[in-house]
Design an enzyme around this catalytic site. Structure first.
Site, PDB file in Angstrom:
ATOM      1  N   ASP A 215      65.430 101.363  37.548  1.00 43.65           N
ATOM      2  CA  ASP A 215      65.321 102.801  37.278  1.00 43.65           C
ATOM      3  C   ASP A 215      64.256 103.113  36.237  1.00 43.65           C
ATOM      4  OD1 ASP A 215      66.135 105.494  37.656  1.00 43.65           O
ATOM      5  OD2 ASP A 215      67.342 105.415  35.839  1.00 43.65           O
ATOM      6  N   SER A 236      67.083 111.894  37.526  1.00 43.91           N
ATOM      7  CA  SER A 236      67.441 111.275  38.809  1.00 43.91           C
ATOM      8  C   SER A 236      68.606 112.016  39.461  1.00 43.91           C
ATOM      9  CB  SER A 236      67.836 109.809  38.597  1.00 43.91           C
ATOM     10  OG  SER A 236      66.816 109.106  37.942  1.00 43.91           O
ATOM     11  N   GLN A 286      64.920 106.355  45.440  1.00 41.87           N
ATOM     12  CA  GLN A 286      65.505 107.334  44.526  1.00 41.87           C
ATOM     13  C   GLN A 286      64.882 108.705  44.775  1.00 41.87           C
ATOM     14  OE1 GLN A 286      64.837 107.985  39.921  1.00 41.87           O
ATOM     15  NE2 GLN A 286      66.318 106.336  40.206  1.00 41.87           N
TER      16      GLN A 286
END
Length: 301
Positions: A215, A236, A286
């Site tokens: 991430d 996110s 993502q």
């Protein structure tokens, strides 16, 4: 070296409160400038909780997550696991992360017993310089700070980044020119690894660490064609991972990131983690919210 990775000793260390209820036992370690919990930490900790609810022989092959509320770095996170299904080959575990009595994150992780198959293929790893020939993120920042023409506000920003204690070693392959706001192709390549030693252990441990690493700087790939704008808000929305082959998260892996689309105040990014020997170890995806000022930035010089 034999300095134990803080990701193992603290960040991803969960305390079991009940059979399927856990609490993050270590400190949050690194908190982004936004003062929100780092998404990779929540994903990694949720996978730790899910992994403790399956047998040692089962390995995670995929996870799908949603970030539903902002994580508060000032209080612990509770992780509640539901044993959704335990089959002969596959098992599914659902995880809810809770703060202040409300879910901040949900995740479903699927685990599989090892199975051989003749059906195998993968993409080819990009040809890039090895990590030994590249500068670390810290060394690049130091190089930028030596530029006497750097505006003071950007000097302060880089100094703040330099002081952050991120538990990841990063070596950008093609670092962006911070003195330019020219649009760039929405692609990034990093060599990444956990800072510190993890060693030979249950593969699920390395997968949890990779979830944390995956991430970091991921969504920023979608901003490269839009560097003339100042970011107002970026967070996110969801995060998915597929695990393909064994790897060591404390060994250098190439993180290939690209953004095929952005629009509607959202951006989509995809990533691939490659072992040094060219084996595709992990695939990620993502989507996140991206809001910018409508007025383009001024020059950084």
């Amino acid at each position: 070296g034999d300095l134990r990775s803080v990701l193992i000793t603290s960040v991803l260390n969960l305390e079991r409160l009940e059979v399927d209820l856990f609490r993050c036992a270590g400190r949050h370690h690194w908190v982004p400038a936004t003062q929100r919990l780092f998404g990779g930490q929540i994903v990694g900790q949720a996978l730790v909780a899910a992994a403790r609810a399956v047998s040692r022989d089962e390995q995670v092959h995929s996870l799908h997550c949603y970030f539903v509320r902002t994580g508060d770095p000032k209080v612990p996170v509770l992780y509640e696991v539901e044993r959704t299904r335990t089959g002969k080959s596959f098992s599914v575990r659902s995880v809810k992360a809770i703060q202040h009595g409300k879910p901040i994150f949900t995740c479903q992780a699927s685990f599989q017993l090892s199975q051989a198959s003749p059906v195998q293929h993968q993409f080819t790893m990009p040809a890039v310089p090895p990590p030994e020939e590249l500068l670390t993120q810290e060394e690049l920042i130091q190089k930028f700070l030596q530029n006497p023409n750097l505006a003071e506000r950007y000097r302060k920003h880089l100094t703040k980044i330099q002081a952050e204690d991120v538990p990841i070693d990063i070596k950008p392959v093609n670092p962006p020119d911070i003195f330019s706001s020219e649009p760039q192709e929405p692609k990034q390549l990093f060599w990444v690894r956990a800072r510190g030693y993890i060693g030979e252990t249950d593969m699920k441990v390395h997968c949890c660490v990779a979830a944390y690493i995956s991430d970091y700087a991921f969504l920023g790939t979608a901003l490269l064609p839009h560097r003339q704008y100042h970011i107002k808000f970026m967070v996110s929305l969801d995060h998915s991972m597929w695990f393909h082959a064994p790897f060591r998260a404390d060994h250098w892996m190439l993180y290939e990131c690209e953004s095929p689309w952005a629009g509607g105040c959202r951006g989509l990014v995809q990533g691939r983690l490659w072992r040094r020997d060219g084996v595709l170890a992990v695939t990620c995806a993502q989507e996140g919210v991206i809001r910018v000022e409508q007025t383009p930035n001024q020059s950084k010089l």
